[in-house]
Design an enzyme around this catalytic site. Structure first.
Site, PDB file in Angstrom:
ATOM      1  N   GLU A 189       0.812  -1.224   0.000  1.00  0.00           N
ATOM      2  CA  GLU A 189       0.000   0.000   0.000  1.00  0.00           C
ATOM      3  C   GLU A 189       0.847   1.276   0.000  1.00  0.00           C
ATOM      4  O   GLU A 189       0.305   2.361  -0.135  1.00  0.00           O
ATOM      5  CB  GLU A 189      -0.926   0.100   1.221  1.00  0.00           C
ATOM      6  CG  GLU A 189      -1.884  -1.009   1.449  1.00  0.00           C
ATOM      7  CD  GLU A 189      -2.710  -0.803   2.711  1.00  0.00           C
ATOM      8  OE1 GLU A 189      -2.517   0.215   3.420  1.00  0.00           O
ATOM      9  OE2 GLU A 189      -3.544  -1.665   3.011  1.00  0.00           O
ATOM     10  N   GLY A 190       2.142   1.168   0.244  1.00  0.00           N
ATOM     11  CA  GLY A 190       2.947   2.346   0.545  1.00  0.00           C
ATOM     12  C   GLY A 190       3.042   2.587   2.037  1.00  0.00           C
ATOM     13  O   GLY A 190       3.564   3.614   2.477  1.00  0.00           O
TER      14      GLY A 190
END
Length: 359
Positions: free
Chosen positions: A325-326
């Site tokens: 997702e980061g």
């Protein structure tokens, strides 16, 4: 459609690098006593070309797409999770959403190839931006997911080229000088494993892990499927053809974004296994992209360590993160402005009137 790859020139400047190192060495501290924080400050200064670096309007970009290979049972989660998580990003409930709000980072979500359409949102028109603190959904869908790459190429060369171009053009629209990479796509740890094995000649069994939570038997099945994919595409050697064959519309779009961010001398904050795979592909196309990268963490995904070694990368954190997702990039983010502040604001021995080390 031919693939237009932006040219990324080297920014290495030995004289400037030595100057920045001298500035750090003469701060009011023993030489090197801030360890990796100093190394980080030096790297950001060299990327931005400034002895007083400031990070402005950082952008997290989460690239999302589905994978045809997921039908082979390579993930513990169903493919619907991809679009459901995109909705979760937009609603502000995902880990990366929380961390982006916490640190004041703009959150961008890109539909590169999710197998579902999303409802139109208020900020979709090009002339309207989200309200501060709200995410933005960018519609850059090339296809409704990739094809099963164990039976043929995941993408056509035209689809791959369009995805790369979409990434290039997206970054041109984003403000700021720091790009934090994220991704979402059920099945994309398999894509990362395939890219690493194919580009680096590594055994796929060595670089394949649990992904979203497979047990030992599930990992064994996953490895068997990935070995079939590699056997099917064994004659392909060109990096772009490998990318198209192994798939990942989100990875291909991310490759374009990395290339353009490198052209613009943005600080590229690399998250985990899948985003590092995109950096690996980009570096095979334009090696100088690596000069612009900061690696947020070493993932708990087993192939990531080998990938970081291949890129000679030093991650900031080693916390066994493997969410994607980061989230790792956002977790590590506060270290970057802190490093810049040390270089920019910390006094030197001379300016503070502090005695230096005795001979």
């Amino acid at each position: 459609m031919s693939t237009v790859i932006p040219e990324v020139v080297s920014i290495h400047d030995a004289s400037f690098a030595a100057h920045v190192q001298s500035l750090l060495d003469h701060k009011t501290k023993p030489v090197g006593s801030l360890g990796m924080l100093e190394q980080l400050a030096h790297r950001i200064a060299c990327i931005l070309g400034s002895e007083a670096p400031q990070l402005q309007e950082p952008q997290i970009v989460v690239f999302a797409a589905d994978h045809g290979l997921a039908a082979r049972g390579i993930s513990a989660y169903p493919v619907d999770v991809t679009w459901q998580m995109v909705e979760n990003f937009m609603a502000g409930g995902a880990a990366v959403s929380v961390l982006a709000r916490q640190h004041g980072i703009a959150l961008n979500v890109v539909d590169c190839g999710v197998a579902r359409d999303f409802a139109v949102r208020e900020q979709d028109p090009h002339d309207k931006l989200p309200k501060p603190g709200q995410p933005r959904l960018w519609r850059r869908k090339v296809a409704y997911g990739t094809q099963d790459c164990s039976q043929g190429p995941a993408m056509t060369e035209q689809e791959c080229a369009l995805a790369i171009r979409n990434g290039v053009e997206l970054v041109k629209k984003l403000p700021g000088n720091a790009l934090l990479l994220g991704e979402m796509g059920i099945g994309n740890t398999s894509t990362a494993s395939l890219l690493l094995a194919k580009l680096c000649g590594t055994s796929v069994a060595e670089v394949t892990g649990m992904g979203t939570g497979l047990d030992a038997d599930g990992i064994q099945r996953k490895v068997a499927v990935l070995q079939q994919v590699l056997a099917f595409h064994q004659d392909i050697t060109d990096p772009l053809r490998i990318l198209a064959a192994m798939g990942g519309l989100e990875v291909a779009t991310m490759v374009g974004a990395i290339l353009q961010a490198a052209v613009e001398r943005r600080v590229i904050v690399v998250d985990g296994f899948i985003t590092t795979a995109a950096v690996l592909v980009a570096s095979r196309l334009q090696p100088a992209v690596l000069e612009r990268c900061v690696y947020a963490h070493r993932s708990g995904e087993r192939g990531h360590t080998l990938m970081l070694l291949e890129l000679r990368a030093q991650p900031l954190l080693d916390w066994h993160l493997r969410l994607g997702e980061g989230s790792g990039a956002a977790t590590a983010w506060p270290l970057l402005p802190a490093a810049c502040a040390i270089l920019r604001e910390m006094a030197s021995f001379a300016s503070a009137g502090v005695a230096t080390k005795s001979d």
